[in-house]
Motif scaffolding. Sequence first.
Motif, short mmCIF file in Angstrom:
data_model
loop_
_atom_site.label_atom_id
_atom_site.label_comp_id
_atom_site.label_asym_id
_atom_site.label_seq_id
_atom_site.Cartn_x
_atom_site.Cartn_y
_atom_site.Cartn_z
N UNK A 117 22.96 9.65 -22.59
CA UNK A 117 21.76 10.41 -22.24
C UNK A 117 21.60 11.68 -23.07
N UNK A 118 22.72 12.32 -23.37
CA UNK A 118 22.67 13.53 -24.18
C UNK A 118 22.31 13.26 -25.63
N UNK A 121 18.64 13.37 -25.96
CA UNK A 121 18.12 14.74 -26.03
C UNK A 121 18.39 15.35 -27.41
N UNK A 145 12.83 19.67 -22.25
CA UNK A 145 12.78 18.92 -20.99
C UNK A 145 12.76 17.44 -21.31
N UNK A 146 13.58 16.68 -20.60
CA UNK A 146 13.60 15.24 -20.83
C UNK A 146 13.50 14.50 -19.51
N UNK A 147 12.68 13.45 -19.50
CA UNK A 147 12.63 12.54 -18.37
C UNK A 147 13.11 11.18 -18.85
N UNK A 148 14.13 10.68 -18.17
CA UNK A 148 14.74 9.41 -18.55
C UNK A 148 14.15 8.31 -17.66
N UNK A 150 14.18 4.80 -18.42
CA UNK A 150 15.01 3.58 -18.46
C UNK A 150 16.08 3.79 -19.52
N UNK A 151 17.23 3.11 -19.37
CA UNK A 151 18.29 3.31 -20.38
C UNK A 151 17.87 2.75 -21.74
#
Lengths: 232, 232
Positions: A117-118, A121, A145-148, A150-151
């Motif tokens: 996830x990082x 970003x 700002x990040x919205x996840x 889906x992987x």
Amino acid sequence: MQSAPPDPELLAAVTDLGSALRALVEASVRTVVDPGELRGVATGVRALTERLEAAQRGVHQLPALDDPVDFRRVFNPVSGVGSALAPPLTIHQANGGVFARTSLGLAYEGPPAFLHGGMSSLFMDQLLGAAAVAAGLWGMTARLELDYRAPVPLLTPLEMRAHVTEDSGRKTVVQGIIALAEAPDRALVEARGVFVMPRRDKAEAYFSAITDASGQAAPPGRPTDATAVEPD
Amino acid sequence: MQSAPPDPELLAAVTDLGSALRALVEASVRTVVDPGELRGVATGVRALTERLEAAQRGVHQLPALDDPVDFRRVFNPVSGVGSALAPPLTIHQANGGVFARTSLGLAYEGPPAFLHGGMSSLFMDQLLGAAAVAAGLWGMTARLELDYRAPVPLLTPLEMRAHVTEDSGRKTVVQGIIALAEAPDRALVEARGVFVMPRRDKAEAYFSAITDASGQAAPPGRPTDATAVEPD
């Protein structure tokens, strides 16, 4: 001031070593050779490190190939051709914004078989900054700002895009996404960044010690971690 | 289910190679040797890569040393002892949260002599996830927010901290900072992350192909990109 073009022989050699290192890093996380062979390779790695350490630049000295005014940073950890950490992303200009296509190896793994996830970003910060540069703006990251949604799968063609949505004086707002190349309109990750140009006194305090490769004072007027953007 | 301890000989060899690679990567961005020598080193790197590529795992096959249930991920790109991309951060538990101390090299550079803004977000994502794990929770990153108060200098002792601020069912909120070790209460970067445990059907869809090192199906029940946290 027009900047000098980079030394082509040095640029090719740095690019060659960057590519070789990237393949070595990926092999090191995928290998299942036995411990003895891992130790042998580590010994070989140390011998190569010694050759590179024979002559080194200081922390405040820019690489000979770099030109922050031209946004050329060959060791940038996202887009630098010489960086073993970088995929590297090649960032192109199009449709009033920027995009990059890539496919990421197991070295970037977070959850099994998916991108950390990082890392999403990290890549978005770079791409958003490059969109600001492509729009003739720049700044240092002030908010991200990040919205996840889906992987992000590894070893899969990806498309990343970004464009400036707001530009008010020293502040630039940029939005971007990471998507599968085969479904570029479905965002897996959405990002929004605010980039702010530091005031002159702050920029001087941050960068007054920076020199060029020859050791001459060269505090960049537009320091950035963005990188060259390929024209449309 | 109690997990098996890692093979100590393999763990030591993977750790040794990780350390050696990290030094090589740092040397590669600081070196000023001539293009011929860079080419020679690249040739040496390719020979070592071939030795590691002699036997490789597939993308869905976990490394032999890994145990996602124990949050042991030796190639994690932030905290993995075997990762050339990772500093690596060693994450400790204390005062109801987690912390890590590190000093970062030029391989992580964004603006000249400072940490890349995206690297701050990469490290924070990992540390925030580890704080959730340390609190007996876990989840995949759903949202990440960063405020950059001041640039983070390279080659300088840093302290990073994180703690859970909210825990409601499948959702965990975590906050963290990056500071100088000598001024640990002045945040250079502030981060807030929301971690969400995927629903069972989603987790199955994401991870059903994962196997252990022997090739046996091993979809992790608590997949995460977090890593082992050293006890207090």
